[in-house]
Design a protein around this motif. Structure first.
Motif, short mmCIF file in Angstrom:
data_model
loop_
_atom_site.label_atom_id
_atom_site.label_comp_id
_atom_site.label_asym_id
_atom_site.label_seq_id
_atom_site.Cartn_x
_atom_site.Cartn_y
_atom_site.Cartn_z
N ASP A 147 0.80 -1.22 0.00
CA ASP A 147 0.00 0.00 0.00
C ASP A 147 0.84 1.27 0.00
O ASP A 147 0.52 2.24 -0.70
CB ASP A 147 -0.91 0.02 1.24
CG ASP A 147 -1.90 -1.13 1.25
OD1 ASP A 147 -2.55 -1.35 0.21
OD2 ASP A 147 -2.01 -1.81 2.28
N LYS A 154 7.16 9.86 -7.63
CA LYS A 154 5.81 10.39 -7.75
C LYS A 154 5.22 10.08 -9.13
O LYS A 154 4.02 9.80 -9.25
CB LYS A 154 5.82 11.89 -7.48
CG LYS A 154 6.16 12.23 -6.03
CD LYS A 154 6.10 13.72 -5.76
CE LYS A 154 4.68 14.22 -5.75
NZ LYS A 154 4.58 15.65 -5.36
N MET A 156 4.20 6.44 -8.97
CA MET A 156 3.00 6.29 -8.15
C MET A 156 1.75 6.68 -8.92
O MET A 156 0.72 5.99 -8.86
CB MET A 156 3.13 7.13 -6.88
CG MET A 156 4.13 6.60 -5.86
SD MET A 156 4.50 7.79 -4.53
CE MET A 156 2.86 8.09 -3.86
N ALA A 157 1.82 7.78 -9.65
CA ALA A 157 0.68 8.22 -10.44
C ALA A 157 0.35 7.20 -11.53
O ALA A 157 -0.82 6.91 -11.79
CB ALA A 157 0.97 9.58 -11.06
N GLY A 210 -1.13 3.97 -9.66
CA GLY A 210 -2.28 4.09 -8.80
C GLY A 210 -2.03 3.98 -7.32
O GLY A 210 -2.85 3.42 -6.58
N ARG A 211 -0.91 4.52 -6.85
CA ARG A 211 -0.67 4.55 -5.41
C ARG A 211 -0.64 6.01 -4.94
O ARG A 211 0.06 6.85 -5.51
CB ARG A 211 0.65 3.86 -5.05
CG ARG A 211 0.54 2.34 -4.94
CD ARG A 211 -0.38 1.93 -3.80
NE ARG A 211 -0.50 0.49 -3.66
CZ ARG A 211 -1.45 -0.25 -4.21
NH1 ARG A 211 -2.37 0.33 -4.99
NH2 ARG A 211 -1.49 -1.55 -4.01
N GLN A 212 -1.39 6.30 -3.89
CA GLN A 212 -1.51 7.66 -3.38
C GLN A 212 -0.44 7.98 -2.34
O GLN A 212 -0.12 9.15 -2.12
CB GLN A 212 -2.89 7.86 -2.75
CG GLN A 212 -4.04 7.64 -3.71
CD GLN A 212 -3.99 8.59 -4.90
OE1 GLN A 212 -3.79 9.78 -4.72
NE2 GLN A 212 -4.15 8.05 -6.10
N ARG A 213 0.09 6.95 -1.71
CA ARG A 213 1.00 7.20 -0.60
C ARG A 213 2.35 6.53 -0.82
O ARG A 213 2.42 5.34 -1.16
CB ARG A 213 0.38 6.70 0.71
CG ARG A 213 1.15 7.18 1.92
CD ARG A 213 0.29 7.16 3.14
NE ARG A 213 1.06 7.51 4.32
CZ ARG A 213 0.68 7.22 5.55
NH1 ARG A 213 -0.46 6.59 5.75
NH2 ARG A 213 1.43 7.57 6.57
#
Length: 373
Positions: A56, A135, A138-139, A142-145
């Motif tokens: 996550d 970053k 992540m974009a 699909g990971r926000q954190r």
């Protein structure tokens, strides 16, 4: 409530990345644009694999760094020459095993210069590239954190020893002042900051073996004091701290117990506390947290290592769920995140765990955490 998953930070690097890193390390000519492009590709792939495994809270795997501590020599002034190598005390007790490790190439090869001048930042350019790569990945996946690792003042002083400042305390203070901007840049980007602090445990039997445990605890407290100074102005909820006794397979019979380091660890200005609980030497220490429950600040979130990073066994998800349930029973499942004992790629080109197995372990971790829904 499903327990979230993360890990300590470093992950296996591709051969292309390792070749670029060591070309730079050896001072060879290399294609700087090619280096940057390789790092961006590798971080994207590393994040993809983490997401696929069910992680996550992801990292860049420390892809561009030669190691979690000595990378600072490339980003800060004041380092040169070579620091003495101090084998952990437990390995010295078993010289035949130490020789076997050395003969098998089991000792990472990389420069460990001394501090020979004033420590000052060369700028945040390399860090900003790392942040951008993470970053972007992540974009894409699909990971926000996400989080980014940074060396603590104490661990820098462990591996890059002082030959310039008048005292070790003065060296720590200079490192804290120098690292402050790096920490702030990471947090300002929206990422969480992870401080790697094996100096709070490993250095007990590497640099300070002649001291008593009580004397060492005072040293460790001074390290946390320097770290907290560097974190002034940074919200604790954006900070993670990782303590470890050395990410190597070995006897570990000289490790200082968690019970003696508990108060020091809890005093760090970090909401998230990452620590070893999977390897056979520290698996029993979950009871320290149980017995000291009243002394765990209400804002602390525990991130126990539920997979070992020195063995190619893949832990069964049910075992992982059992390990997590112990801590959930202490502070509640909303204050527990599943993690790893340490990193899987602590040094570039060196790791005890096969890369594919590393991600299999992370997948098992996610499956174990899901069992506690």
């Amino acid at each position: 409530m499903t327990i979230r998953t993360t890990h300590v930070g470093s992950l296996p690097r591709s051969q292309e990345v390792v070749d670029f890193i060591f070309a730079r390390e050896r001072g060879e000519d290399y294609d700087a644009d090619g280096f940057d492009a390789a790092m961006a590709r590798a971080v994207a792939e590393t994040v993809r694999k983490q997401v696929e495994a069910g992680v996550d809270i992801v990292s860049d795997g420390e892809t561009s760094k030669i190691s979690y501590a000595t990378y600072v020599k490339d980003r800060y002034t004041g380092f040169g020459g070579d620091s003495p190598r101090n084998a952990p005390a437990d390995l010295k007790l078993f010289p035949s095993f130490l020789k076997r490790i050395a003969d098998s190439g089991g000792t990472p090869q990389y420069a460990r210069p001394m501090c020979i001048g004033e420590v000052r930042s060369k700028g945040q350019g390399e860090l900003e590239k790392d942040i951008s790569n993470l970053k972007t990945a992540m974009a894409e996946h699909g990971r926000q954190r996400g989080f980014m690792n940074a060396a603590s003042p104490g661990v820098i002083s462990l591996f890059l020893q002082n030959d310039y400042y008048r005292t070790r305390e003065a060296y720590l203070a200079a490192l804290a002042d120098a690292m402050k901007a790096e920490y702030e840049t990471i947090v300002a980007s929206g990422l969480d900051l992870q401080l790697d602090c094996p100096d709070l445990a490993l250095s007990r039997h590497m640099l300070f073996s002649e001291l008593s445990d009580a004397e060492f605890v005072k040293i460790a407290a001074s390290h946390v004091e320097a770290l907290n100074h560097a974190l002034s102005g940074i919200p604790a909820e954006k900070v993670r701290i990782h303590i470890c006794w050395g990410n190597y397979e070995g006897p570990h019979v000289c490790d200082i117990p968690m019970a003696q380091m508990f108060d020091t660890l809890m005093s760090a200005k970090a909401r998230y506390v990452l620590f070893e609980t999977s390897n056979p030497r520290h698996g029993h220490e979950w009871t320290v947290f149980r017995d000291r429950k009243a002394d765990i600040p209400d804002d602390k979130i525990l991130v126990p290592g539920v997979v070992d990073t020195t063995t190619n066994f893949v832990e069964h998800p049910e075992l992982i769920a059992q390990r997590l349930s112990r801590f959930a029973g202490i502070v509640g499942s909303d204050r527990v995140i599943a993690g790893s004992d340490c990193g899987f790629g602590t040094f570039a080109g060196f790791g005890a765990v096969d890369p594919d197995i590393a991600y299999a372990k992370l997948k098992a971790m996610a499956e174990g955490a899901a069992m506690l829904s």
